[in-house]
Design a protein around this motif. Sequence first.
Motif, PDB file in Angstrom:
ATOM      1  N   TYR A   1      -3.397  11.770   3.525  1.00 35.14           N
ATOM      2  CA  TYR A   1      -2.391  12.257   4.429  1.00 35.14           C
ATOM      3  C   TYR A   1      -2.334  13.821   4.546  1.00 35.14           C
ATOM      4  N   VAL A   2      -2.558  14.612   3.440  1.00 32.01           N
ATOM      5  CA  VAL A   2      -2.667  15.952   3.522  1.00 32.01           C
ATOM      6  C   VAL A   2      -3.811  16.643   4.431  1.00 32.01           C
ATOM      7  N   ARG A   3      -5.130  15.724   3.840  1.00 38.14           N
ATOM      8  CA  ARG A   3      -6.207  16.193   4.407  1.00 38.14           C
ATOM      9  C   ARG A   3      -6.216  15.970   5.859  1.00 38.14           C
ATOM     10  N   SER A   4      -5.589  15.233   6.519  1.00 37.69           N
ATOM     11  CA  SER A   4      -5.639  14.688   7.896  1.00 37.69           C
ATOM     12  C   SER A   4      -4.331  15.313   8.664  1.00 37.69           C
ATOM     13  N   SER A   5      -3.364  15.892   8.198  1.00 38.22           N
ATOM     14  CA  SER A   5      -2.091  16.248   8.844  1.00 38.22           C
ATOM     15  C   SER A   5      -2.043  17.891   8.812  1.00 38.22           C
ATOM     16  N   PHE A   6      -1.336  18.621   9.474  1.00 36.67           N
ATOM     17  CA  PHE A   6      -1.135  20.060   9.693  1.00 36.67           C
ATOM     18  C   PHE A   6      -2.287  20.766  10.209  1.00 36.67           C
ATOM     19  N   GLY A   7      -3.164  19.948  11.069  1.00 34.95           N
ATOM     20  CA  GLY A   7      -4.158  20.718  11.454  1.00 34.95           C
ATOM     21  C   GLY A   7      -5.250  20.514  10.905  1.00 34.95           C
ATOM     22  N   ASN A   8      -5.338  19.888   9.732  1.00 30.62           N
ATOM     23  CA  ASN A   8      -6.609  19.702   8.782  1.00 30.62           C
ATOM     24  C   ASN A   8      -7.207  18.533   9.345  1.00 30.62           C
ATOM     25  N   THR A   9      -8.561  18.538   9.265  1.00 30.31           N
ATOM     26  CA  THR A   9      -9.375  17.419   9.787  1.00 30.31           C
ATOM     27  C   THR A   9     -10.465  17.011   8.423  1.00 30.31           C
ATOM     28  N   ALA A  10     -10.167  17.081   7.381  1.00 33.72           N
ATOM     29  CA  ALA A  10     -10.894  16.878   6.366  1.00 33.72           C
ATOM     30  C   ALA A  10     -11.007  15.104   6.201  1.00 33.72           C
ATOM     31  N   SER A  11     -12.158  14.620   5.432  1.00 34.59           N
ATOM     32  CA  SER A  11     -12.272  13.283   5.229  1.00 34.59           C
ATOM     33  C   SER A  11     -11.104  12.691   4.477  1.00 34.59           C
ATOM     34  N   ALA A  12     -11.024  11.391   4.410  1.00 32.88           N
ATOM     35  CA  ALA A  12      -9.950  10.876   3.696  1.00 32.88           C
ATOM     36  C   ALA A  12     -10.518  10.527   2.216  1.00 32.88           C
ATOM     37  N   THR A  13      -9.736   9.714   1.510  1.00 28.84           N
ATOM     38  CA  THR A  13     -10.314   9.463   0.061  1.00 28.84           C
ATOM     39  C   THR A  13      -9.818   8.114  -0.170  1.00 28.84           C
TER      40      THR A  13
ATOM     41  N   THR B   1       0.806  -1.288  -0.126  1.00 26.76           N
ATOM     42  CA  THR B   1       0.103   0.002  -0.021  1.00 26.76           C
ATOM     43  C   THR B   1       0.879   1.076  -0.136  1.00 26.76           C
ATOM     44  N   ALA B   2       0.263   2.228  -0.681  1.00 25.25           N
ATOM     45  CA  ALA B   2       0.869   3.571  -0.614  1.00 25.25           C
ATOM     46  C   ALA B   2       1.156   4.412   0.714  1.00 25.25           C
ATOM     47  N   ASP B   3       2.203   4.965   0.970  1.00 20.85           N
ATOM     48  CA  ASP B   3       2.193   5.643   2.197  1.00 20.85           C
ATOM     49  C   ASP B   3       2.164   7.087   1.820  1.00 20.85           C
ATOM     50  N   GLY B   4       1.068   7.725   2.322  1.00 19.83           N
ATOM     51  CA  GLY B   4       1.019   9.208   2.018  1.00 19.83           C
ATOM     52  C   GLY B   4       2.061  10.093   2.720  1.00 19.83           C
ATOM     53  N   GLY B   5       2.388   9.577   3.738  1.00 17.16           N
ATOM     54  CA  GLY B   5       3.445  10.348   4.568  1.00 17.16           C
ATOM     55  C   GLY B   5       4.898  10.478   3.675  1.00 17.16           C
ATOM     56  N   GLN B   6       5.308   9.227   3.536  1.00 15.88           N
ATOM     57  CA  GLN B   6       6.623   9.098   2.391  1.00 15.88           C
ATOM     58  C   GLN B   6       6.397   9.822   1.300  1.00 15.88           C
ATOM     59  N   LEU B   7       5.345   9.738   0.597  1.00 20.86           N
ATOM     60  CA  LEU B   7       5.099  10.403  -0.668  1.00 20.86           C
ATOM     61  C   LEU B   7       5.041  11.963  -0.593  1.00 20.86           C
ATOM     62  N   TYR B   8       4.647  12.596   0.536  1.00 19.49           N
ATOM     63  CA  TYR B   8       4.555  13.986   0.959  1.00 19.49           C
ATOM     64  C   TYR B   8       6.155  14.421   1.101  1.00 19.49           C
ATOM     65  N   THR B   9       6.623  13.380   2.003  1.00 23.21           N
ATOM     66  CA  THR B   9       8.197  13.673   2.266  1.00 23.21           C
ATOM     67  C   THR B   9       8.933  13.770   0.917  1.00 23.21           C
ATOM     68  N   ALA B  10       8.948  12.979   0.176  1.00 21.80           N
ATOM     69  CA  ALA B  10       9.523  13.054  -1.104  1.00 21.80           C
ATOM     70  C   ALA B  10       9.288  13.720  -2.374  1.00 21.80           C
TER      71      ALA B  10
ATOM     72  N   ALA C   1      -4.631   8.777  -3.693  1.00 23.67           N
ATOM     73  CA  ALA C   1      -5.499   8.881  -2.623  1.00 23.67           C
ATOM     74  C   ALA C   1      -4.791   8.727  -1.296  1.00 23.67           C
ATOM     75  N   ALA C   2      -3.654   8.155  -1.227  1.00 29.20           N
ATOM     76  CA  ALA C   2      -2.794   8.223   0.043  1.00 29.20           C
ATOM     77  C   ALA C   2      -2.295   9.648   0.346  1.00 29.20           C
ATOM     78  N   LEU C   3      -1.659  10.093  -0.587  1.00 32.93           N
ATOM     79  CA  LEU C   3      -1.131  11.574  -0.516  1.00 32.93           C
ATOM     80  C   LEU C   3      -2.279  12.554  -0.024  1.00 32.93           C
ATOM     81  N   VAL C   4      -3.275  12.583  -0.948  1.00 30.11           N
ATOM     82  CA  VAL C   4      -4.578  13.536  -0.192  1.00 30.11           C
ATOM     83  C   VAL C   4      -5.091  12.957   0.944  1.00 30.11           C
TER      84      VAL C   4
END
Length: 193
Positions: free
Chosen positions: A150-162, A67-76, A145-148
């Motif tokens: 991750y970003v929507r649930s990080s940095f103080g964001n509380t949006a839904s997952a996809t 499975t894709a890791d949104g945190g790793q994709l964001y970092t890279a 989907a993993a990246l979206v």
Amino acid sequence: MNDSRFNQQRREQPEPQEGSRPVPKVVLTVIGLLLLWAVFHLYTSFNPMPASLGDDRVAADFAVPATADGGQLYTANCVACHQASGAGVPGVFPPLSKSEWVDASDPGVMIRILLHGIHGPLTVEGVQYNGEMPNFARFSDEEIAALVTYVRSSFGNTASATDAKTVAQVRAATQDQTSPWKGDEDLGLLLDK
């Protein structure tokens, strides 16, 4: 003998001679004994590492997750511009924390941005940014989907997952989009929905 014709010959040294000077037998004997000792030492002290000294890991422990890791994709791919905190660079790169584009009720807004990128002025939290964001269409649906998520649930964001299914639907719906979105001009309509 004081003839000037022979002065040059008297100044020269005699030609060197190559003689036969073999390595002394004592040195050869010492080298041979050291070599024999080294072979004997390696033979008698060889101890293969017993399995009990290992750390109990098996080949499966080194497998890359499927499975894709949104945190790793964001970092890279995203940290260089949007920073590790998601705060962006003031006046240059917009923040992702508390951004209306990230927190939109429809995750398709952010998916569209990732699939096609942005070129031109984009207003985030009342501040206009005029830059360019590359597209990430090369990512699989699962990776986007993993990246979206991750970003929507990080940095103080509380949006839904996809999920990958939603990404595939947005990708199919926007397949005619061949150039980056023109910032607020194209994307502003998505926030009104």
